[in-house]
Design an enzyme around this catalytic site. Structure first.
Site: not given
Ligand code: NAD
Length: 497
Positions: A245-247, A268, A302, A192
């Site tokens: 994605g986000s924490t 991650e 990130c 996804k």
């Molecule tokens: P996000 O957490 O908002 O979204 C990430 C993904 O999760 C998206 O595909 C989104 O549709 C999905 N998502 C959102 N809500 C959800 C839910 N309730 N259930 C299931 N899936 C859901 O993050 P973002 O804004 O897309 O990306 C930025 C974040 O990603 C930053 O915090 C960044 O640090 C992190 N990031 C981490 C790494 C790493 O390797 N540690 C790498 C890249 C980005």
């Protein structure tokens, strides 16, 4: 290569693109079951790029069934590793052959400079696949040191159905770090992508089929987090969920797993990484690393070196260099091969970045570079790289992940002080340190609570080394042979001889 194409050439290629927006399930493009769609809009100029399937629970059910069926039939899971390797290498070749198109889709969809999409994103995706494919027929299982009349075999098996939910900052790379090892191990996979950047994933799926990945083994469900993402995370027949994605969302996914089938969840997540410059460092190199560490990919990284820690005694001299270098990172048209800062992914993200810039000023930090929204392209979303000095580690801009080109500069007095500040964060993804003192480099690197530590450089990385976070930056590791741990179960089989 991007460098060989002119701005005009990229623009004309962009004008002729017709991106696919349908979901990819069981080897073909399909509309969402309920027919829902959303528009994906380019942050470069606010143009609608494609109408994209908005997948919901019903689509998730169809994709999970297809993935489970392909897994159970053994069309991929039971192939010899060398056969899977050959198919994955073919896929990597096809990605390379379609590099310009994929780079363009990435740039148009999420705004990064075309030079980066072509030389970083496409290349790293190819490398993730080819490195992992090359590894998979060289992995051996184990025999336990049992008594003589027994035999204990320790074997790795694929987990079954793996779902991955990924962000928009490096859409292809974040996905490839997961699908490469998951598929190499023999799992079936559902991706996804972020609703902000679904286009490259959908094109990759077609290339997967062309390469010989059997139907149902690689599926892509575009859609929103609270619909498609949540349904995947709650699904009773998804064995492993891999997330970047986000924490905040990472924590939510762990709850969903607990509420459903206790699927393995690998995360991650966010970061607020410290980049520490000691007085004895090569200050020119450190300044270049500090500027790139926050400006590359418009700070939407990130591991961005978003907290720059500078030793008091050289801070004035050092910050002059940093200011001059950051000023050279200028937002420009992302299709211009000379651009080094692209657009911010969407309006919500841009507003978030601008809000943090206001908060920094309100909390008394000194903004010395940038701070403004600019518009090198009419209708586009761009923010100047911004430097805040006189920051202390309690300020909001030192604690929260901004995910934009905003640098918080904090001064320190000595090594202990630097370590205390660096580790005073809920995150532990990465850290940098710059020094010419070898003992200090080792001492500090050991004490930094972070999954990646760079000495005298910022943001080195390759498939050969694991990547992931300590603390609330996540668990498990992408890349390297360690990545296979996420996508395999370990079985002990006992024989009495
Ligand atoms: P996000 O957490 O908002 O979204 C990430 C993904 O999760 C998206 O595909 C989104 O549709 C999905 N998502 C959102 N809500 C959800 C839910 N309730 N259930 C299931 N899936 C859901 O993050 P973002 O804004 O897309 O990306 C930025 C974040 O990603 C930053 O915090 C960044 O640090 C992190 N990031 C981490 C790494 C790493 O390797 N540690 C790498 C890249 C980005």
């Amino acid at each position: 290569m991007a460098q060989q194409h002119t701005f005009e050439h990229w623009q004309s290629l962009a004008a002729s693109l017709k991106p696919e927006g349908r979901a990819y399930i069981n080897g073909r493009y399909v509309d969402a079951v309920g027919g829902d769609t959303f528009d994906t809009v380019s942050p470069i100029d606010n143009r609608v790029l494609a109408r994209v399937a908005s997948c919901q629970e019903a689509d998730v059910n169809v994709a999970v069934d297809a993935a489970r069926d392909s897994f159970n039939r053994g069309v991929w899971s039971e192939l010899p590793p060398a056969k899977r390797k050959a198919v994955l290498l073919k896929w990597a070749e096809l990605i390379e052959a379609n590099a310009d198109e994929l780079a363009l889709l990435e740039t148009l969809d999420m705004g990064k400079p075309i030079g980066d999409s072509r030389s970083v994103d496409v290349n790293a995706t190819v490398r993730a696949l080819s490195w992992t494919a090359e590894a998979v027929d060289k992995l051996y299982d184990e025999i336990a040191p049992t008594p003589h009349d027994q035999l204990g075999m320790i074997t790795r098996e694929p987990v079954g159905v793996v779902a991955a939910i990924v962000p928009w900052n490096f859409p292809m790379i974040m996905a490839a770090w997961k699908f490469a090892p998951a598929l190499a191990m023999g799992n079936s996979f559902i991706l996804k992508p972020s609703e902000k950047s679904p286009l490259t994933a959908l094109r990759l799926a077609q290339l997967a089929t062309e390469a010989g990945i059997p139907d149902g083994v690689f599926n892509v469900l575009p859609g929103f987090g609270h619909t498609a993402g949540k349904a995947l995370a709650l699904h009773m027949d998804v064995d492993t969920l891999a997330f970047t994605g986000s924490t905040a969302i990472a924590k939510q996914l762990m709850i969903y797993a607990g509420e459903s089938n206790m699927k393995r969840v690998w995360t991650e997540a966010g970061g607020k990484s410290a980049n520490i410059v000691f007085a004895d460092a090569d200050l020119d190199a450190a300044a270049a690393g500090a500027a790139a560490g926050i400006c590359f990919n418009a700070g939407e990284v990130c591991t961005a070196g978003s907290r720059l820690l500078v030793e008091d005694s050289v801070a004035d001299e050092f910050m002059e260099k940093v200011r001059a270098l950051v000023a050279k990172w200028r937002p420009g048209h992302p299709l211009d091969p000379n651009t080094n800062v692209g657009a911010i992914v969407d309006n919500a993200q841009m507003e978030r970045v601008l809000d943090f810039i206001q908060i920094g000023q309100k909390e008394g930090a000194n903004m010395t570079v940038g701070g403004q929204q600019v518009m090198p392209v009419e209708g586009g979303l761009f923010v100047e790289p911004t430097v805040f000095e006189n920051v202390n580690n309690d300020m909001t801009i030192a604690r929260e992940e901004i995910f934009g080109p905003v640098l918080s500069v904090i001064r320190f007095s000595d090594e202990d002080d630097a370590l205390k500040i660096a580790n005073d964060s809920i995150y532990g993804l990465a850290a940098g340190l710059w020094t010419n003192n070898l003992s200090r480099a080792h001492r500090v690197a050991r004490k930094l609570r972070a999954g990646s530590v760079w000495v005298n450089e910022y943001d080195l990385g390759d498939m050969t080394a694991p990547f992931g976070g300590y603390k609330q930056s996540g668990n498990g590791r992408d890349k390297s042979l360690h990545a296979f741990d996420k996508y395999s179960e370990i079985k002990a089989t006992w024989f009495k001889l």
